[in-house]
Design a protein around this motif. Structure first.
Motif, PDB file in Angstrom:
ATOM      1  N   GLN A   1       0.840  -1.185   0.000  1.00 52.13           N
ATOM      2  CA  GLN A   1       0.000   0.000   0.000  1.00 52.13           C
ATOM      3  C   GLN A   1       0.884   1.247   0.000  1.00 52.13           C
ATOM      4  N   PRO A   2       0.352   2.387  -0.445  1.00 56.89           N
ATOM      5  CA  PRO A   2       1.124   3.636  -0.362  1.00 56.89           C
ATOM      6  C   PRO A   2       1.284   4.080   1.084  1.00 56.89           C
ATOM      7  N   ALA A   3       2.340   4.838   1.350  1.00 59.10           N
ATOM      8  CA  ALA A   3       2.652   5.247   2.721  1.00 59.10           C
ATOM      9  C   ALA A   3       1.553   6.091   3.342  1.00 59.10           C
ATOM     10  N   HIS A   4       0.802   6.833   2.509  1.00 60.09           N
ATOM     11  CA  HIS A   4      -0.193   7.725   3.111  1.00 60.09           C
ATOM     12  C   HIS A   4      -1.383   6.972   3.705  1.00 60.09           C
ATOM     13  N   THR A   5      -1.462   5.667   3.490  1.00 60.64           N
ATOM     14  CA  THR A   5      -2.525   4.873   4.117  1.00 60.64           C
ATOM     15  C   THR A   5      -2.120   4.339   5.489  1.00 60.64           C
ATOM     16  N   VAL A   6      -0.864   4.548   5.847  1.00 61.34           N
ATOM     17  CA  VAL A   6      -0.344   4.013   7.109  1.00 61.34           C
ATOM     18  C   VAL A   6       0.063   5.164   8.026  1.00 61.34           C
ATOM     19  N   LYS A   7      -0.412   5.120   9.238  1.00 62.49           N
ATOM     20  CA  LYS A   7      -0.065   6.127  10.242  1.00 62.49           C
ATOM     21  C   LYS A   7       0.566   5.432  11.433  1.00 62.49           C
ATOM     22  N   VAL A   8       1.757   5.875  11.827  1.00 67.65           N
ATOM     23  CA  VAL A   8       2.454   5.306  12.979  1.00 67.65           C
ATOM     24  C   VAL A   8       2.617   6.390  14.035  1.00 67.65           C
ATOM     25  N   GLN A   9       2.302   6.039  15.258  1.00 63.46           N
ATOM     26  CA  GLN A   9       2.345   7.013  16.353  1.00 63.46           C
ATOM     27  C   GLN A   9       3.074   6.430  17.544  1.00 63.46           C
ATOM     28  N   CYS A  10       3.878   7.275  18.210  1.00 63.93           N
ATOM     29  CA  CYS A  10       4.584   6.873  19.426  1.00 63.93           C
ATOM     30  C   CYS A  10       4.590   8.042  20.399  1.00 63.93           C
ATOM     31  N   ARG A  11       3.904   7.883  21.518  1.00 63.75           N
ATOM     32  CA  ARG A  11       3.902   8.949  22.531  1.00 63.75           C
ATOM     33  C   ARG A  11       5.177   8.912  23.352  1.00 63.75           C
ATOM     34  N   ARG A  12       5.568   7.733  23.767  1.00 60.23           N
ATOM     35  CA  ARG A  12       6.792   7.575  24.557  1.00 60.23           C
ATOM     36  C   ARG A  12       7.203   6.123  24.531  1.00 60.23           C
ATOM     37  N   MET A  13       8.459   5.885  24.834  1.00 60.81           N
ATOM     38  CA  MET A  13       8.975   4.530  25.021  1.00 60.81           C
ATOM     39  C   MET A  13       9.522   4.387  26.431  1.00 60.81           C
ATOM     40  N   GLY A  14       9.458   3.176  26.916  1.00 61.95           N
ATOM     41  CA  GLY A  14      10.099   2.879  28.192  1.00 61.95           C
ATOM     42  C   GLY A  14      11.521   2.435  27.947  1.00 61.95           C
ATOM     43  N   GLY A  15      12.279   3.272  27.272  1.00 61.48           N
ATOM     44  CA  GLY A  15      13.655   2.967  26.921  1.00 61.48           C
ATOM     45  C   GLY A  15      13.750   2.433  25.509  1.00 61.48           C
ATOM     46  N   GLY A  16      14.868   2.726  24.872  1.00 62.13           N
ATOM     47  CA  GLY A  16      15.117   2.236  23.519  1.00 62.13           C
ATOM     48  C   GLY A  16      16.559   1.820  23.331  1.00 62.13           C
ATOM     49  N   PHE A  17      17.483   2.774  23.584  1.00 58.68           N
ATOM     50  CA  PHE A  17      18.930   2.538  23.555  1.00 58.68           C
ATOM     51  C   PHE A  17      19.420   2.017  22.205  1.00 58.68           C
ATOM     52  N   GLY A  18      18.640   2.233  21.139  1.00 54.40           N
ATOM     53  CA  GLY A  18      19.014   1.745  19.815  1.00 54.40           C
ATOM     54  C   GLY A  18      18.283   0.485  19.426  1.00 54.40           C
ATOM     55  N   GLY A  19      17.791  -0.272  20.410  1.00 52.82           N
ATOM     56  CA  GLY A  19      17.109  -1.526  20.126  1.00 52.82           C
ATOM     57  C   GLY A  19      15.770  -1.352  19.446  1.00 52.82           C
ATOM     58  N   LYS A  20      15.237  -0.125  19.449  1.00 50.57           N
ATOM     59  CA  LYS A  20      13.964   0.144  18.791  1.00 50.57           C
ATOM     60  C   LYS A  20      14.142   1.113  17.621  1.00 50.57           C
ATOM     61  N   GLU A  21      15.385   1.205  17.111  1.00 49.39           N
ATOM     62  CA  GLU A  21      15.613   2.055  15.940  1.00 49.39           C
ATOM     63  C   GLU A  21      15.164   1.343  14.677  1.00 49.39           C
ATOM     64  N   SER A  22      15.690   0.162  14.431  1.00 51.11           N
ATOM     65  CA  SER A  22      15.286  -0.597  13.250  1.00 51.11           C
ATOM     66  C   SER A  22      14.515  -1.857  13.619  1.00 51.11           C
ATOM     67  N   GLN A  23      14.790  -2.434  14.788  1.00 51.28           N
ATOM     68  CA  GLN A  23      14.268  -3.764  15.074  1.00 51.28           C
ATOM     69  C   GLN A  23      12.903  -3.793  15.743  1.00 51.28           C
ATOM     70  N   SER A  24      12.215  -2.672  15.741  1.00 50.43           N
ATOM     71  CA  SER A  24      10.799  -2.702  16.092  1.00 50.43           C
ATOM     72  C   SER A  24       9.947  -3.101  14.892  1.00 50.43           C
ATOM     73  N   TRP A  25      10.576  -3.240  13.705  1.00 53.71           N
ATOM     74  CA  TRP A  25       9.787  -3.509  12.501  1.00 53.71           C
ATOM     75  C   TRP A  25       9.054  -4.848  12.526  1.00 53.71           C
ATOM     76  N   PRO A  26       9.626  -5.977  13.006  1.00 49.03           N
ATOM     77  CA  PRO A  26       8.842  -7.221  12.971  1.00 49.03           C
ATOM     78  C   PRO A  26       7.538  -7.116  13.746  1.00 49.03           C
ATOM     79  N   PHE A  27       7.551  -6.380  14.835  1.00 46.29           N
ATOM     80  CA  PHE A  27       6.384  -6.262  15.691  1.00 46.29           C
ATOM     81  C   PHE A  27       5.346  -5.334  15.052  1.00 46.29           C
ATOM     82  N   ALA A  28       5.810  -4.213  14.509  1.00 51.42           N
ATOM     83  CA  ALA A  28       4.893  -3.290  13.849  1.00 51.42           C
ATOM     84  C   ALA A  28       4.313  -3.894  12.580  1.00 51.42           C
ATOM     85  N   ALA A  29       5.170  -4.483  11.753  1.00 54.33           N
ATOM     86  CA  ALA A  29       4.719  -5.013  10.468  1.00 54.33           C
ATOM     87  C   ALA A  29       3.795  -6.215  10.645  1.00 54.33           C
ATOM     88  N   VAL A  30       4.143  -7.125  11.538  1.00 55.97           N
ATOM     89  CA  VAL A  30       3.319  -8.331  11.705  1.00 55.97           C
ATOM     90  C   VAL A  30       1.990  -8.001  12.387  1.00 55.97           C
TER      91      VAL A  30
END
Length: 779
Positions: free
Chosen positions: A218-247
């Motif tokens: 689908q085109p990107a304009h059909t997808v909206k991603v929102q993040c108010r806050r994280m309980g820590g990231g430290f780089g682990g949620k820079e690229s590797q949050s994708w399996p959870f979001a995509a699936v």
């Protein structure tokens, strides 16, 4: 510190969510009230490190209680391979598996527990393939996820041969689990016309948006991603949050129902990548004073099964191998090694700490062989001010303050006196030994991928005088939103209580960069400042025209609008008046970092806008019979420029230092012979606790405004504090040397310096102690 000339910037304003954190009312992704009919998802994971999938029977999974849907790679309507740089990671395993923990399929059920139970009912038949599990074996077989990279200058073999002193060495440094308090989680809600809204704990909402769009076709304009806050990231949620979001989005698309995917801590450990562990082999020549004449490095970086962000991490390791030292003749070879383990990823410092450790290990070895104090050898090799000031990647160091900073810390930490005291202590104690080390840091600030050095912001002023700002950065506890609010409040001359920062949202500010590389405030603060200045310019023009003032005399301060010495109106009433006069009360802002450029092929250019400097002095004590160690005292002097929020910055410095200490002393990742990560839970993986913090942790700012046009002359504080903890590691090594008391003998201490590693090193330098036999070290 110089006297603060601002109203809000430069003051210790409390974290904007502090009251929510301490009362438990801060809303994280998993706290969002669930829509009726929400399903819960779980992954089915590989049990083998490297194997062909002969068959996968999911009949029992589909028939399990509460199961609504099961999807595999065949159910992905769009791109089946994704990745932050190279699309080399299948959404689900494609005919073979490459590490223990790789997703095979996903299941959606009516509860989290039922989904997890169902996922374990799959019957998978494998045909084993030979796995590559350690760095050295993979490097010997030239198994790489990306081609090697090299930078060099001068005739290295000839200069090495000339000496007058020369030695070779090697060491290993382990990786590190991000161990964010909030695990990976995403919540996808399908909407009309194929729209998909995804709430996700991620440092990079735009990347999640595009990966979801590609997977859904689908085109990107059909997808909206929102993040108010994280309980820590430290780089682990820079690229590797994708399996959870995509699936989560794929299952929501497949079922037409909302889907939440929250990883169990063990699954999170098994699935996701860590800080890259590495091996270094070096060959160095130096003179009688310890001045390095030539140095040759081979850096073997474990990347795991796919590229992820390893190219940029490895580049940054190369770029920080000089640290604070001028290298005249050098050869630095970077090997991006492929193994059948989790795909390693970003972690606070992003390769910088690994590069700094490489050169600091060599400096320590030189000092030990020459019988000199390591601090004196460090000083001998420092960058100069006007000469000896060009980095290996051909960037001129223009803002060098390391000489003055180290001088100041040496005095305030009483380094020389304490060195004498420790020498006396060690002479009087046979079992307990103390060590001391003072380590400097020069850390480059900017994304090495030049195009990521940009940010946007959207600012609204409402007719009651309140202000809403949205920007592309994400809040993970580091105080980014607090600082951005301070910048906006300062620009508009209003109290920070009138400014609110809303959740990061791809439908408000698009095409954002990750909140990483210590650039969150630098980029988003500047974008917010630009938006505030644009809207302020319009309001100033209105005030000047309406009240007969020169624009230069219109001033916004203390919640009022002034014309010279005359108060026109309170800010809120002035805004209402401007609205009635049809003056626009919103604006967008944009910022792109100037001056930077970088050639990926030659690893040369100006990848960094400026450098952060710092130094730390650590004192430790070890027990030579048990290998236990304790940090007794740490003194940190940090160049934060002109801090926007000193209290937040001190918290970042302290936290980064202790996190770095954990990497180097207790946080050991261990895979068994089958490639299974055995340290995959809090019960088996030890991060520092409050009891590991020293009673004396002294943090001070070095007074030094940024020479570059950063936001209010501030400097980054996210990543540079972490490698300062190398002072702890080298203080431990200093204590081990004291146990041997053999001048010129080098303790073979690898990191993390666990009790076992310390005992092994003590035994190597003091075999008379007859220590018990220890397990074989890492490959």
């Amino acid at each position: 510190m110089t006297q603060n000339k601002y109203q809000t910037v430069g003051t210790s304003v409390k974290h904007e969510s502090a009251h929510l954190h301490v009362t438990g009312r801060a809303q994280y992704t998993d706290d969002i009230p669930e829509v009726q009919g929400t399903l819960h998802a779980a992954f089915g994971l590989s049990e083998r490190a490297h194997a062909r999938i002969v068959s996968m029977d999911l009949t029992a999974v589909r028939a399990a209680p509460g199961v609504v849907a099961v999807i595999t790679l065949d159910d992905v309507p769009g791109e089946k391979y994704v990745g932050p740089v190279i699309a080399d990671e299948p959404v689900f395993a494609d005919g073979k598996v490459d590490y223990v923990g790789q997703p095979l399929f996903a299941v959606a059920a009516t509860s989290h527990d039922l989904a997890r139970r169902a996922a374990r009912l799959a019957k998978v038949e494998y045909e084993n393939l030979e796995p590559l599990l350690d760095i050295k074996s993979a490097a010997d077989k030239q198994a790489y996820v990306l081609p090697p990279a090299r930078i060099s200058k001068g005739n290295v073999p000839e200069t090495l041969a000339q000496g007058p002193h020369r030695h070779q060495g090697s060491f290993y440094c382990g990786g590190q689990e991000q161990f964010y308090l909030e695990g990976q989680v995403a919540y996808a809600l399908p909407g009309e016309n194929a729209e998909m809204q995804v709430f996700c704990s991620t440092q990079h909402p735009s990347e999640m948006q595009f990966i979801i769009a590609h997977a859904l076709h689908q085109p990107a304009h059909t997808v909206k991603v929102q993040c108010r806050r994280m309980g820590g990231g430290f780089g682990g949620k820079e690229s590797q949050s994708w399996p959870f979001a995509a699936v989560a989005a794929l299952l929501a698309h497949h079922t037409g129902r909302p889907v939440k995917l929250r990883a169990d801590r063990d699954d999170d450990f098994m699935m996701t990548g860590k800080r890259h562990d590495f091996r270094v082999e070096y060959d160095v020549a130096y003179d009688d004073d310890g001045l390095i004449k030539a140095i040759k490095f081979e850096q073997q970086l474990r990347c795991g099964y796919s590229a992820d962000l390893s190219g940029a991490v490895a580049d940054r390791q190369v770029f920080h191998t000089d640290n604070t030292y001028f290298l005249e003749t050098f050869d630095i070879l970077s090997l991006r090694v492929k193994t059948n383990t989790q795909s390693n990823t970003a972690f606070r410092g992003f390769g910088g700490p690994q590069g700094i450790m490489a050169i600091e290990y060599v400096i320590e070895d030189i000092a030990r062989r020459l019988g000199k104090d390591p601090l004196d050898v460090r000083r001998r090799n420092f960058y100069g001010k006007t000469e000896r000031n060009v980095t290996p990647y051909q960037m001129t160091v223009e803002d060098n303050v390391i000489h003055e900073l180290v001088d100041q810390l040496e005095q305030t930490a009483e380094y020389r006196r304490r060195r004498e005291d420790i020498t006396r202590f060690n002479a009087q104690n046979q079992v307990l030994k103390k060590g001391l080390a003072l380590v400097p840091v020069k850390f480059g600030i900017s994304f090495t991928a030049t195009h990521l050095n940009q940010a946007g912001a959207l600012l609204h002023i409402y007719t009651d005088g309140s202000v809403l700002i949205n920007h592309g950065g994400t809040e993970m506890g580091q105080g980014l939103n607090t600082k951005v609010a301070q910048v906006v409040a300062e620009e508009l001359g209003i109290g920070i209580e009138h400014v609110r920062v809303s959740a990061t949202d791809t439908s408000k500010v698009s095409n954002t960069s990750a909140t990483a590389a210590s650039s969150g405030t630098d980029l988003n603060g500047k974008a917010a400042q630009d938006a505030a200045r644009k809207i302020k310019a319009v309001l100033v023009a209105y005030a000047a025209d309406h009240y007969g003032c020169d624009t230069a005399d219109v001033v916004f301060r203390s919640n009022q609008v002034h014309c010279g010495e005359r108060v026109i109106l309170p800010f809120a009433k002035f805004v209402q008046e401007a609205y009635n006069a049809r003056v626009p009360l919103w604006s967008s802002g944009f910022y792109r970092t100037p001056k930077i450029h970088y050639d990926f092929k030659t690893l040369t250019g100006r990848p960094f806008y400026y450098f952060v400097y710092g130094a730390a002095c650590a004192e430790v004590i070890i027990d030579t019979l048990t290998g236990e160690n304790r940090l007794v005292r740490a003194d940190v002097l940090y160049d934060a420029g002109r801090p926007i929020n000193p209290a937040v910055d001190i918290g970042q410095i302290e936290g980064g230092f202790i996190q770095g200490m954990g990497w180097l002393t207790t946080e050991e990742l261990w895979w068994n012979k089958d490639g299974r990560l055995m340290t995959h839970a809090p019960s088996t993986y030890k991060i520092p606790s409050i009891s590991d913090c020293p009673e004396a942790l002294n943090v001070a700012f070095f007074s030094n405004g940024n020479v570059e046009n950063s936001v209010y002359q501030s400097k980054a504080v996210g990543e540079p504090p972490l490698p300062l903890a190398l002072s702890v590691f080298f203080a431990i090594r200093d204590a081990v040397h004291a146990a041997g008391n053999q001048p010129g003998t080098l303790a073979p201490l690898d990191a993390p310096a666990t009790a076992e590693q310390i005992l092994r090193a003590v035994h190597a330098v003091a075999p008379r102690l007859k220590l018990p036999e220890l397990a074989t070290e890492h490959g």
